[in-house]
Design an enzyme around this catalytic site. Sequence first.
Site, short mmCIF file in Angstrom:
data_model
loop_
_atom_site.label_atom_id
_atom_site.label_comp_id
_atom_site.label_asym_id
_atom_site.label_seq_id
_atom_site.Cartn_x
_atom_site.Cartn_y
_atom_site.Cartn_z
N ASN A 162 40.44 40.19 28.22
CA ASN A 162 41.14 41.27 29.20
C ASN A 162 40.34 42.30 29.83
O ASN A 162 40.77 42.92 30.67
CB ASN A 162 42.15 41.90 28.07
CG ASN A 162 42.67 43.37 28.66
OD1 ASN A 162 43.67 43.06 29.48
ND2 ASN A 162 42.24 44.29 28.26
N TYR B 5 37.43 42.79 43.72
CA TYR B 5 38.31 42.75 42.53
C TYR B 5 39.41 41.39 42.56
O TYR B 5 39.53 40.59 41.70
CB TYR B 5 39.40 43.97 42.37
CG TYR B 5 40.41 44.02 41.28
CD1 TYR B 5 40.01 44.38 40.06
CD2 TYR B 5 41.62 43.44 41.35
CE1 TYR B 5 40.83 44.38 39.04
CE2 TYR B 5 42.39 43.38 40.44
CZ TYR B 5 42.07 43.99 39.15
OH TYR B 5 43.12 43.95 38.13
N SER C 208 45.29 38.49 37.74
CA SER C 208 45.87 39.67 38.49
C SER C 208 46.76 38.94 39.68
O SER C 208 46.04 37.90 40.02
CB SER C 208 44.97 40.72 39.30
OG SER C 208 45.49 41.60 40.01
N ALA D 186 37.24 38.38 42.04
CA ALA D 186 36.81 38.11 40.63
C ALA D 186 37.98 37.56 39.85
O ALA D 186 37.96 36.63 39.16
CB ALA D 186 36.48 39.55 39.98
N ILE E 287 50.70 47.60 36.98
CA ILE E 287 51.14 47.96 35.69
C ILE E 287 50.59 49.51 35.28
O ILE E 287 49.53 50.17 35.62
CB ILE E 287 50.48 47.25 34.55
CG1 ILE E 287 50.74 45.71 34.56
CG2 ILE E 287 50.93 47.60 33.16
CD1 ILE E 287 52.13 45.14 34.77
N VAL F 70 31.08 43.20 27.62
CA VAL F 70 31.37 41.47 27.75
C VAL F 70 30.43 40.70 28.88
O VAL F 70 30.39 39.50 28.53
CB VAL F 70 32.99 41.34 28.00
CG1 VAL F 70 33.86 41.57 26.94
CG2 VAL F 70 33.21 41.65 29.27
N GLY G 28 38.34 44.61 25.94
CA GLY G 28 38.93 45.79 26.52
C GLY G 28 40.11 46.21 26.08
O GLY G 28 41.18 46.79 26.92
N ALA G 29 40.01 46.37 24.83
CA ALA G 29 41.41 46.83 23.98
C ALA G 29 41.60 48.13 23.67
O ALA G 29 42.36 48.63 22.90
CB ALA G 29 41.64 45.60 22.90
#
Length: 243
Positions: free
Chosen positions: A85, A150, A137, A153, A183, A59, A11-12
């Site tokens: 990520n 979310y 998170s 997970a 963020i 992924v 996820g970059a």
Amino acid sequence: MSTMGTVIVTGAGSGIGRAIALRLAADGFNVMVNDYRSEAAAAVAAEIGPWAASCAGDVSDEGDVAAIVAAAEAAFGPVTHLVNNAGHVHQALFRDLTAEDFDRMIAVHLRGSFLCSRAVIGGMLARGAGVIVNIASQLGQIGGVELVHYSAAKAGIIGMTKALAREVSAQGVRVNAVAPGPINTPLVRSLSEDWQRAKAAELPLGRFGEPEEVAAAVSFLCSPEAALFVGQTLGPNSGDVML
């Protein structure tokens, strides 16, 4: 070839993942940049230069994960570090969530972290060394309104981090997590303005973090200086969670 080893960052293609890839490249790693968007992954790899390559893939798909690892090994040799990520966000009240919403969230975050870790752990154990950093998170610790799937997970990622660390740390593989707060990324900016305003007001620091501030925590966990960190969850979260 670089000197610190070879890292896959999933996820970059943007946001936190991009910042992590750039930071680890600066630290001296060969970086395999993964994203489900091939153009985004390639752009970040090009930004880094000769120490990076890219491989598109989902992924949550076992075949794609095998291809990502194979591409990293072909480009740079054994995968010594992994940063899980990849993720996505979707906002809805619990009563409005569908089974498909829930399954996709678990697939990308939790199944993806599982598949990628499983794909590299054999080589790490055989060499008696390796590092896995999972991006969780703070919502996996405290929960979030309209983010039940979310939060679930990310809580799963924290639990998996601890359990895997117990299995493999004595064999030289360190597994830890980073649990960012809000963020400034496209992912967080996709949430409602009302949510963002209310969340910023809750934070003791009074502001959201920057991707580079999360990347600094990942950089530390990937370094030999983090040798005593086993199954830990670091919290660059503006004070949202205090442990």
